[in-house]
Motif scaffolding. Structure first.
Motif, mmCIF file in Angstrom:
data_model
loop_
_atom_site.group_PDB
_atom_site.id
_atom_site.type_symbol
_atom_site.label_atom_id
_atom_site.label_comp_id
_atom_site.label_asym_id
_atom_site.label_seq_id
_atom_site.Cartn_x
_atom_site.Cartn_y
_atom_site.Cartn_z
ATOM 1 N N GLN A 13 14.897 1.981 24.890
ATOM 2 C CA GLN A 13 15.315 1.858 26.275
ATOM 3 C C GLN A 13 14.798 0.559 26.884
ATOM 4 O OE1 GLN A 13 13.810 5.311 28.214
ATOM 5 N NE2 GLN A 13 15.259 6.703 27.218
ATOM 6 N N LEU A 14 15.462 0.159 27.936
ATOM 7 C CA LEU A 14 15.133 -1.070 28.636
ATOM 8 C C LEU A 14 13.679 -1.099 29.090
ATOM 9 C CD1 LEU A 14 15.892 -3.660 30.297
ATOM 10 C CD2 LEU A 14 16.555 -2.095 32.104
ATOM 11 N N ASP A 15 13.184 -0.001 29.647
ATOM 12 C CA ASP A 15 11.817 0.006 30.178
ATOM 13 C C ASP A 15 10.769 -0.143 29.088
ATOM 14 O OD1 ASP A 15 12.488 2.507 29.228
ATOM 15 O OD2 ASP A 15 11.434 3.606 30.788
ATOM 16 N N ILE A 16 11.025 0.356 27.896
ATOM 17 C CA ILE A 16 10.077 0.200 26.786
ATOM 18 C C ILE A 16 10.049 -1.249 26.320
ATOM 19 C CG2 ILE A 16 9.591 0.850 24.393
ATOM 20 C CD1 ILE A 16 10.828 3.605 25.110
ATOM 21 N N ILE A 17 11.207 -1.862 26.212
ATOM 22 C CA ILE A 17 11.285 -3.265 25.796
ATOM 23 C C ILE A 17 10.554 -4.157 26.804
ATOM 24 C CG2 ILE A 17 12.846 -5.213 25.394
ATOM 25 C CD1 ILE A 17 14.913 -3.159 24.392
ATOM 26 N N LEU A 18 10.832 -3.938 28.077
ATOM 27 C CA LEU A 18 10.200 -4.762 29.119
ATOM 28 C C LEU A 18 8.699 -4.518 29.204
ATOM 29 C CD1 LEU A 18 12.861 -4.615 31.951
ATOM 30 C CD2 LEU A 18 12.333 -6.520 30.426
ATOM 31 N N LEU A 19 8.269 -3.283 28.999
ATOM 32 C CA LEU A 19 6.842 -2.978 29.027
ATOM 33 C C LEU A 19 6.099 -3.703 27.902
ATOM 34 C CD1 LEU A 19 4.601 -1.256 30.356
ATOM 35 C CD2 LEU A 19 5.110 0.476 28.636
ATOM 36 N N CYS A 20 6.630 -3.637 26.697
ATOM 37 C CA CYS A 20 6.002 -4.332 25.565
ATOM 38 C C CYS A 20 5.968 -5.834 25.794
ATOM 39 C CB CYS A 20 6.740 -4.023 24.274
ATOM 40 S SG CYS A 20 6.515 -2.353 23.660
ATOM 41 N N MET A 21 7.075 -6.369 26.287
ATOM 42 C CA MET A 21 7.111 -7.808 26.536
ATOM 43 C C MET A 21 6.134 -8.205 27.628
ATOM 44 S SD MET A 21 11.105 -8.786 26.226
ATOM 45 C CE MET A 21 10.725 -10.299 27.046
ATOM 46 N N ARG A 22 6.067 -7.412 28.686
ATOM 47 C CA ARG A 22 5.149 -7.732 29.784
ATOM 48 C C ARG A 22 3.715 -7.736 29.309
ATOM 49 N NH1 ARG A 22 2.572 -4.516 34.152
ATOM 50 N NH2 ARG A 22 2.093 -6.017 35.765
ATOM 51 N N TRP A 23 3.324 -6.721 28.559
ATOM 52 C CA TRP A 23 1.950 -6.647 28.067
ATOM 53 C C TRP A 23 1.648 -7.803 27.121
ATOM 54 C CZ3 TRP A 23 1.683 -0.729 26.811
ATOM 55 C CH2 TRP A 23 1.489 -0.024 27.999
ATOM 56 N N TYR A 24 2.589 -8.154 26.259
ATOM 57 C CA TYR A 24 2.349 -9.255 25.327
ATOM 58 C C TYR A 24 2.221 -10.585 26.071
ATOM 59 C CZ TYR A 24 2.790 -12.702 21.720
ATOM 60 O OH TYR A 24 2.563 -13.789 20.911
ATOM 61 N N LEU A 25 3.112 -10.825 27.015
ATOM 62 C CA LEU A 25 3.114 -12.109 27.713
ATOM 63 C C LEU A 25 1.993 -12.222 28.739
ATOM 64 C CD1 LEU A 25 6.961 -12.466 28.213
ATOM 65 C CD2 LEU A 25 5.531 -13.693 26.562
ATOM 66 N N ARG A 26 1.550 -11.119 29.294
ATOM 67 C CA ARG A 26 0.533 -11.159 30.346
ATOM 68 C C ARG A 26 -0.885 -11.108 29.803
ATOM 69 N NH1 ARG A 26 -3.009 -11.972 33.168
ATOM 70 N NH2 ARG A 26 -3.425 -11.201 35.250
ATOM 71 N N TYR A 27 -1.121 -10.287 28.801
ATOM 72 C CA TYR A 27 -2.468 -10.072 28.289
ATOM 73 C C TYR A 27 -2.598 -10.633 26.872
ATOM 74 C CZ TYR A 27 -2.333 -6.834 32.176
ATOM 75 O OH TYR A 27 -2.176 -6.287 33.415
ATOM 76 N N ALA A 28 -3.807 -10.853 26.436
ATOM 77 C CA ALA A 28 -4.061 -11.419 25.108
ATOM 78 C C ALA A 28 -4.019 -10.307 24.060
ATOM 79 C CB ALA A 28 -5.407 -12.132 25.080
ATOM 80 N N LEU A 29 -2.831 -9.777 23.837
ATOM 81 C CA LEU A 29 -2.633 -8.719 22.845
ATOM 82 C C LEU A 29 -1.793 -9.259 21.699
ATOM 83 C CD1 LEU A 29 -1.674 -5.792 25.240
ATOM 84 C CD2 LEU A 29 -3.860 -6.115 24.090
ATOM 85 N N SER A 30 -2.067 -8.767 20.518
ATOM 86 C CA SER A 30 -1.241 -9.139 19.377
ATOM 87 C C SER A 30 -0.086 -8.153 19.266
ATOM 88 C CB SER A 30 -2.071 -9.124 18.089
ATOM 89 O OG SER A 30 -2.410 -7.803 17.739
ATOM 90 N N TYR A 31 0.882 -8.482 18.437
ATOM 91 C CA TYR A 31 2.004 -7.577 18.214
ATOM 92 C C TYR A 31 1.522 -6.277 17.576
ATOM 93 C CZ TYR A 31 4.915 -11.649 19.158
ATOM 94 O OH TYR A 31 5.501 -12.730 19.748
ATOM 95 N N ARG A 32 0.549 -6.379 16.698
ATOM 96 C CA ARG A 32 0.004 -5.168 16.067
ATOM 97 C C ARG A 32 -0.764 -4.305 17.064
ATOM 98 N NH1 ARG A 32 0.649 -5.191 10.483
ATOM 99 N NH2 ARG A 32 1.249 -7.232 9.688
ATOM 100 N N ASP A 33 -1.449 -4.933 18.024
ATOM 101 C CA ASP A 33 -2.104 -4.169 19.091
ATOM 102 C C ASP A 33 -1.071 -3.374 19.893
ATOM 103 O OD1 ASP A 33 -4.594 -5.151 18.397
ATOM 104 O OD2 ASP A 33 -4.553 -6.749 19.910
ATOM 105 N N LEU A 34 0.023 -4.017 20.230
ATOM 106 C CA LEU A 34 1.075 -3.338 20.971
ATOM 107 C C LEU A 34 1.701 -2.215 20.155
ATOM 108 C CD1 LEU A 34 2.820 -6.319 22.741
ATOM 109 C CD2 LEU A 34 1.558 -4.466 23.808
ATOM 110 N N GLU A 35 1.845 -2.443 18.858
ATOM 111 C CA GLU A 35 2.369 -1.397 17.986
ATOM 112 C C GLU A 35 1.467 -0.166 18.039
ATOM 113 O OE1 GLU A 35 3.557 -0.736 13.279
ATOM 114 O OE2 GLU A 35 2.488 -2.548 13.881
ATOM 115 N N GLU A 36 0.156 -0.361 17.964
ATOM 116 C CA GLU A 36 -0.798 0.749 18.040
ATOM 117 C C GLU A 36 -0.744 1.436 19.396
ATOM 118 O OE1 GLU A 36 -4.754 -0.382 16.958
ATOM 119 O OE2 GLU A 36 -4.082 -1.409 15.151
ATOM 120 N N MET A 37 -0.609 0.659 20.468
ATOM 121 C CA MET A 37 -0.532 1.240 21.805
ATOM 122 C C MET A 37 0.709 2.111 21.960
ATOM 123 S SD MET A 37 -1.818 -2.047 23.988
ATOM 124 C CE MET A 37 -1.583 -1.345 25.591
ATOM 125 N N MET A 38 1.819 1.688 21.389
ATOM 126 C CA MET A 38 3.039 2.475 21.465
ATOM 127 C C MET A 38 2.926 3.755 20.623
ATOM 128 S SD MET A 38 5.119 1.089 23.573
ATOM 129 C CE MET A 38 3.787 0.503 24.576
#
Length: 75
Positions: A13-38
């Protein structure tokens, strides 16, 4: 003609895509960190999928958000 919707035909869904992108672009998170968070939230999103979202949609978001940003001075 209908306006092209950039998130059409996406698996998530749109909100999941935007949430992941926002967290990646705003905070110093790696793609793998975001994967774990999801995964903690019950979503199975691969880190390469998040990478592709950022590569695909970040330039479009920048174009949309640029007029609303405040100008700053270099003083």
């Amino acid at each position: 003609m209908a306006k092209h919707h950039p998130f059409k035909w996406r698996h998530f869904q749109l909100d999941i895509i935007l949430l992941c992108m926002r967290w990646y672009l705003r905070y110093a998170l790696s793609y793998r960190d975001l994967e774990e968070m999801m995964v903690e939230r019950g979503l199975s999103v691969d880190h390469t999928t998040i990478y592709r979202w950022v590569q695909r949609y970040a330039p479009e978001l920048k174009k949309c958000c640029r007029p609303y940003l405040k100008t700053t001075t270099n003083s």
